[in-house]
Design a protein around this motif. Structure first.
Motif, PDB file in Angstrom:
ATOM      1  N   ALA A 185      12.683  -5.221  22.856  1.00 55.92           N
ATOM      2  CA  ALA A 185      13.525  -6.401  23.060  1.00 55.92           C
ATOM      3  C   ALA A 185      14.479  -6.633  21.893  1.00 55.92           C
ATOM      4  CB  ALA A 185      12.647  -7.633  23.274  1.00 55.92           C
ATOM      5  N   GLY A 186      14.409  -5.768  20.853  1.00 55.01           N
ATOM      6  CA  GLY A 186      15.373  -5.864  19.763  1.00 55.01           C
ATOM      7  C   GLY A 186      14.812  -6.256  18.418  1.00 55.01           C
ATOM      8  N   LEU A 187      13.521  -6.563  18.316  1.00 60.46           N
ATOM      9  CA  LEU A 187      12.945  -6.964  17.038  1.00 60.46           C
ATOM     10  C   LEU A 187      12.802  -5.752  16.117  1.00 60.46           C
ATOM     11  CD1 LEU A 187      11.605  -9.204  15.311  1.00 60.46           C
ATOM     12  CD2 LEU A 187       9.435  -8.582  16.374  1.00 60.46           C
ATOM     13  N   THR A 188      13.243  -5.889  14.878  1.00 56.44           N
ATOM     14  CA  THR A 188      13.088  -4.841  13.876  1.00 56.44           C
ATOM     15  C   THR A 188      11.702  -4.956  13.253  1.00 56.44           C
ATOM     16  OG1 THR A 188      15.460  -4.993  13.412  1.00 56.44           O
ATOM     17  CG2 THR A 188      14.099  -3.809  11.820  1.00 56.44           C
ATOM     18  N   VAL A 189      10.995  -3.822  13.139  1.00 59.48           N
ATOM     19  CA  VAL A 189       9.595  -3.846  12.704  1.00 59.48           C
ATOM     20  C   VAL A 189       9.380  -2.822  11.593  1.00 59.48           C
ATOM     21  CG1 VAL A 189       7.177  -3.590  13.409  1.00 59.48           C
ATOM     22  CG2 VAL A 189       8.867  -4.484  15.038  1.00 59.48           C
ATOM     23  N   ILE A 190       8.682  -3.242  10.537  1.00 66.95           N
ATOM     24  CA  ILE A 190       8.148  -2.337   9.526  1.00 66.95           C
ATOM     25  C   ILE A 190       6.641  -2.312   9.717  1.00 66.95           C
ATOM     26  CG2 ILE A 190       7.829  -1.889   7.066  1.00 66.95           C
ATOM     27  CD1 ILE A 190      10.446  -3.341   6.545  1.00 66.95           C
ATOM     28  N   TYR A 191       6.093  -1.118   9.906  1.00 67.70           N
ATOM     29  CA  TYR A 191       4.687  -0.971  10.284  1.00 67.70           C
ATOM     30  C   TYR A 191       3.995  -0.064   9.277  1.00 67.70           C
ATOM     31  CZ  TYR A 191       0.722  -0.399  13.532  1.00 67.70           C
ATOM     32  OH  TYR A 191      -0.519  -0.410  14.119  1.00 67.70           O
ATOM     33  N   THR A 192       2.980  -0.589   8.599  1.00 66.55           N
ATOM     34  CA  THR A 192       2.217   0.233   7.667  1.00 66.55           C
ATOM     35  C   THR A 192       0.767   0.315   8.116  1.00 66.55           C
ATOM     36  OG1 THR A 192       1.560   0.539   5.352  1.00 66.55           O
ATOM     37  CG2 THR A 192       1.775  -1.718   6.121  1.00 66.55           C
ATOM     38  N   SER A 193       0.202   1.509   7.963  1.00 68.12           N
ATOM     39  CA  SER A 193      -1.167   1.728   8.408  1.00 68.12           C
ATOM     40  C   SER A 193      -1.723   2.952   7.707  1.00 68.12           C
ATOM     41  CB  SER A 193      -1.216   1.935   9.925  1.00 68.12           C
ATOM     42  OG  SER A 193      -2.518   2.302  10.345  1.00 68.12           O
ATOM     43  N   HIS A 194      -3.052   3.004   7.552  1.00 66.41           N
ATOM     44  CA  HIS A 194      -3.704   4.207   7.074  1.00 66.41           C
ATOM     45  C   HIS A 194      -3.971   5.189   8.217  1.00 66.41           C
ATOM     46  CE1 HIS A 194      -4.700   1.894   3.346  1.00 66.41           C
ATOM     47  NE2 HIS A 194      -4.495   3.085   2.838  1.00 66.41           N
ATOM     48  N   SER A 195      -3.738   4.738   9.451  1.00 70.65           N
ATOM     49  CA  SER A 195      -3.943   5.607  10.611  1.00 70.65           C
ATOM     50  C   SER A 195      -2.674   6.394  10.895  1.00 70.65           C
ATOM     51  CB  SER A 195      -4.332   4.784  11.837  1.00 70.65           C
ATOM     52  OG  SER A 195      -4.316   5.585  13.000  1.00 70.65           O
ATOM     53  N   MET A 196      -2.708   7.684  10.608  1.00 70.78           N
ATOM     54  CA  MET A 196      -1.552   8.528  10.871  1.00 70.78           C
ATOM     55  C   MET A 196      -1.247   8.592  12.371  1.00 70.78           C
ATOM     56  SD  MET A 196      -0.871   9.450   7.802  1.00 70.78           S
ATOM     57  CE  MET A 196      -1.841   8.892   6.417  1.00 70.78           C
ATOM     58  N   GLU A 197      -2.292   8.576  13.177  1.00 68.08           N
ATOM     59  CA  GLU A 197      -2.096   8.642  14.624  1.00 68.08           C
ATOM     60  C   GLU A 197      -1.326   7.419  15.111  1.00 68.08           C
ATOM     61  OE1 GLU A 197      -5.838   9.120  16.498  1.00 68.08           O
ATOM     62  OE2 GLU A 197      -6.156  11.162  15.782  1.00 68.08           O
ATOM     63  N   GLU A 198      -1.652   6.246  14.583  1.00 71.03           N
ATOM     64  CA  GLU A 198      -0.934   5.029  14.967  1.00 71.03           C
ATOM     65  C   GLU A 198       0.545   5.150  14.654  1.00 71.03           C
ATOM     66  OE1 GLU A 198      -2.346   1.355  13.419  1.00 71.03           O
ATOM     67  OE2 GLU A 198      -4.371   1.595  14.198  1.00 71.03           O
ATOM     68  N   VAL A 199       0.841   5.530  13.426  1.00 76.26           N
ATOM     69  CA  VAL A 199       2.241   5.588  12.996  1.00 76.26           C
ATOM     70  C   VAL A 199       2.983   6.669  13.757  1.00 76.26           C
ATOM     71  CG1 VAL A 199       3.761   6.010  11.027  1.00 76.26           C
ATOM     72  CG2 VAL A 199       1.701   4.630  10.735  1.00 76.26           C
ATOM     73  N   GLN A 200       2.358   7.817  13.966  1.00 71.95           N
ATOM     74  CA  GLN A 200       3.012   8.890  14.708  1.00 71.95           C
ATOM     75  C   GLN A 200       3.310   8.469  16.142  1.00 71.95           C
ATOM     76  OE1 GLN A 200       1.205  12.749  14.281  1.00 71.95           O
ATOM     77  NE2 GLN A 200       2.352  13.670  15.949  1.00 71.95           N
ATOM     78  N   ALA A 201       2.407   7.688  16.733  1.00 71.31           N
ATOM     79  CA  ALA A 201       2.592   7.257  18.117  1.00 71.31           C
ATOM     80  C   ALA A 201       3.638   6.153  18.246  1.00 71.31           C
ATOM     81  CB  ALA A 201       1.261   6.782  18.695  1.00 71.31           C
ATOM     82  N   LEU A 202       3.760   5.295  17.220  1.00 74.45           N
ATOM     83  CA  LEU A 202       4.602   4.106  17.331  1.00 74.45           C
ATOM     84  C   LEU A 202       5.988   4.272  16.727  1.00 74.45           C
ATOM     85  CD1 LEU A 202       2.078   1.245  16.463  1.00 74.45           C
ATOM     86  CD2 LEU A 202       3.193   1.615  18.667  1.00 74.45           C
ATOM     87  N   CYS A 203       6.090   4.981  15.603  1.00 77.42           N
ATOM     88  CA  CYS A 203       7.291   4.906  14.770  1.00 77.42           C
ATOM     89  C   CYS A 203       8.122   6.183  14.855  1.00 77.42           C
ATOM     90  CB  CYS A 203       6.900   4.650  13.313  1.00 77.42           C
ATOM     91  SG  CYS A 203       5.881   3.168  13.077  1.00 77.42           S
ATOM     92  N   PRO A 204       9.350   6.107  15.358  1.00 81.72           N
ATOM     93  CA  PRO A 204      10.202   7.297  15.389  1.00 81.72           C
ATOM     94  C   PRO A 204      10.609   7.786  14.000  1.00 81.72           C
ATOM     95  CG  PRO A 204      10.966   5.639  16.961  1.00 81.72           C
ATOM     96  CD  PRO A 204       9.949   4.981  16.082  1.00 81.72           C
ATOM     97  N   ARG A 205      10.681   6.864  13.017  1.00 78.66           N
ATOM     98  CA  ARG A 205      11.096   7.223  11.659  1.00 78.66           C
ATOM     99  C   ARG A 205      10.181   6.528  10.664  1.00 78.66           C
ATOM    100  NH1 ARG A 205      15.359   6.092   7.627  1.00 78.66           N
ATOM    101  NH2 ARG A 205      15.623   4.006   8.523  1.00 78.66           N
ATOM    102  N   LEU A 206      10.010   7.137   9.483  1.00 72.06           N
ATOM    103  CA  LEU A 206       9.096   6.552   8.509  1.00 72.06           C
ATOM    104  C   LEU A 206       9.434   7.029   7.107  1.00 72.06           C
ATOM    105  CD1 LEU A 206       6.812   8.885   7.534  1.00 72.06           C
ATOM    106  CD2 LEU A 206       6.191   8.656   9.940  1.00 72.06           C
ATOM    107  N   ALA A 207       8.851   6.323   6.145  1.00 68.28           N
ATOM    108  CA  ALA A 207       8.921   6.717   4.740  1.00 68.28           C
ATOM    109  C   ALA A 207       7.503   6.921   4.235  1.00 68.28           C
ATOM    110  CB  ALA A 207       9.633   5.661   3.908  1.00 68.28           C
ATOM    111  N   ILE A 208       7.326   7.903   3.362  1.00 68.29           N
ATOM    112  CA  ILE A 208       6.048   8.138   2.695  1.00 68.29           C
ATOM    113  C   ILE A 208       6.230   7.810   1.223  1.00 68.29           C
ATOM    114  CG2 ILE A 208       4.276   9.830   2.108  1.00 68.29           C
ATOM    115  CD1 ILE A 208       4.968  11.327   4.665  1.00 68.29           C
TER     116      ILE A 208
END
Length: 302
Positions: A185-208
Motif C-alpha cells: 500500500a506504499g509504506l516504507t519499511v526497514i526490517y531487521t531480524s536474526h532470521s535470514m529466511e525471514e529477510v530473504q523472503a520479505l526484503c528485495p534489498r538489504l544492507a549487512i
C-alpha cells in the motif's frame, strides 16, 4: 528519478570514544521493504536509534523526507513508526487502552483516534480481545499489538526491530502478511531480524552491517550471486570433467560435489549427460545465510 525517502551519509556514532558506527551510508527509496542484517554487536540497534530520532550521530548525517533529520525534529519523528525488540506496551492496560494512549501521544483525538484504534485492533487480529489486559496475552498477541502500536499514527516510515521474536508460527505468518500488505500500500519499511529466511523472503534489498560498517548493500538476488549452486552427485561412475560452468569440484565418499554459477544449467547437464547413472542428485542453491556467513565469518558473537 524520485529522491530517496531516507539518505544516510557517513554516519558515525561514538560512545565514550568507542565507535559503534563507522561511516555508514545508504539510501532508501519510498515504498521499499529494506532489510538490515548484522551479527551481535554490529551496530544495528545504534543505527536504528539514529534513524528513529532516539539519538543523534556523532558525525555524518541523515536526510529524511528530503530534509536534514535529528532527534530534535519532532515533526519528522511523528512520521516514523518504531516497533522495538523489547515490547513497548503496558501489560496492566488493555489492548484498546494501549492504542488509545499511544495514539494520543502522537496527537490523535476524537473520531480519528477511535477509527485508527479500531483499524489497528483488526490489523493485529485482536478485536475480540480489545478489552482484555495485555498481561493475559500470549507472546504472539503481544508482538502483534506491539506492531499495531507502532502503526496507530499512520507513519510514512516503519522501523521493525526483530518483530517476530518469540512468537508462534501463526503470529509470525500474520505479521509477515501485514508487513507485506502495508508495504504494497506504499509504506516504507526497514526490517531487521536474526532470521535470514525471514529477510530473504520479505526484503528485495538489504544492507549487512558488521563492526559498525556497511559491508554489503544490494538486492538479495545480487547477493546470492556471490555464491555458487552446489550439486551433490551420488554415483559410482567418474563424473565428466567437461561439464559446463563448473567452478569447483570435490570428491566425496559417495561421489562428487560440483559448484557452478548457473545451477539450472548444471542440473540439466547432469540429468542429460549420456551414460551417466546417478543414484541421487541433490542441488543446494545459495542462501542468504551462506552469504551472511561468508561476509561476516562463522565465529560466535556474544
Amino acid at each position: 528519478m524520485t529522491p530517496p525517502i531516507l539518505t544516510v551519509t557517513a554516519v558515525e556514532k561514538h560512545y565514550r570514544g568507542t565507535p559503534a558506527l563507522r561511516g555508514v551510508s545508504f539510501d532508501l527509496a519510498a515504498g521499499e521493504l529494506f532489510g538490515l542484517l548484522g551479527p551481535n554487536g554490529a551496530g544495528k540497534t545504534t543505527l536504528l536509534s539514529v534513524l528513529a530520532g532516539l539519538t543523534d550521530a556523532t558525525a555524518g548525517g541523515v536526510t529524511l523526507f528530503g530534509k536534514p533529520f535529528t532527534s530534535r525534529d519532532a515533526e519528522a519523528r511523528r512520521e516514523i513508526g518504531l516497533a522495538t525488540q523489547d515490547l513497548a506496551v503496558y501489560p496492566e492496560l488493555t489492548a484498546r487502552e494501549n492504542l488509545l494512549f499511544f495514539g494520543r501521544l502522537y496527537g490523535l483525538s476524537g473520531s480519528n483516534l477511535k477509527r485508527r484504534t479500531d483499524d489497528m485492533l483488526a490489523l493485529a487480529a485482536l478485536t475480540d480481545r480489545a478489552n482484555h489486559r495485555v498481561d493475559t496475552f500470549s507472546g504472539g498477541m503481544k508482538r502483534r499489538l506491539n506492531l499495531a502500536v507502532a502503526l496507530v499514527h499512520d507513519p510514512r516510515l516503519l522501523i521493525l526491530d526483530e518483530p517476530t521474536t518469540g512468537v508462534d508460527p501463526q503470529s509470525r505468518n500474520h505479521i509477515f502478511e501485514q508487513v507485506r500488505r502495508l508495504n504494497a500500500a506504499g509504506l516504507t519499511v526497514i526490517y531487521t531480524s536474526h532470521s535470514m529466511e525471514e529477510v530473504q523472503a520479505l526484503c528485495p534489498r538489504l544492507a549487512i552491517l558488521d563492526h559498525g560498517r556497511v559491508i554489503a548493500c544490494d538486492t538479495v538476488a545480487n547477493l546470492l550471486r556471490q555464491l555458487p549452486t552446489t550439486a551433490r552427485v551420488t554415483t559410482a561412475q567418474a563424473v565428466p570433467e567437461t561439464l559446463p560452468g563448473v567452478t569447483g569440484r570435490r570428491r566425496t565418499e559417495s561421489g562428487v560435489e560440483l559448484d557452478a554459477a548457473d545451477g539450472p544449467a548444471l542440473f540439466a547437464a547432469l540429468r542429460h549427460w549420456p551414460g551417466l547413472e546417478m543414484a541421487a542428485l541433490d542441488v543446494v542453491p545459495p542462501t542468504l545465510e551462506r552469504v551472511f556467513l561468508k561476509l561476516t565469518g562463522s565465529a560466535l558473537r556474544d
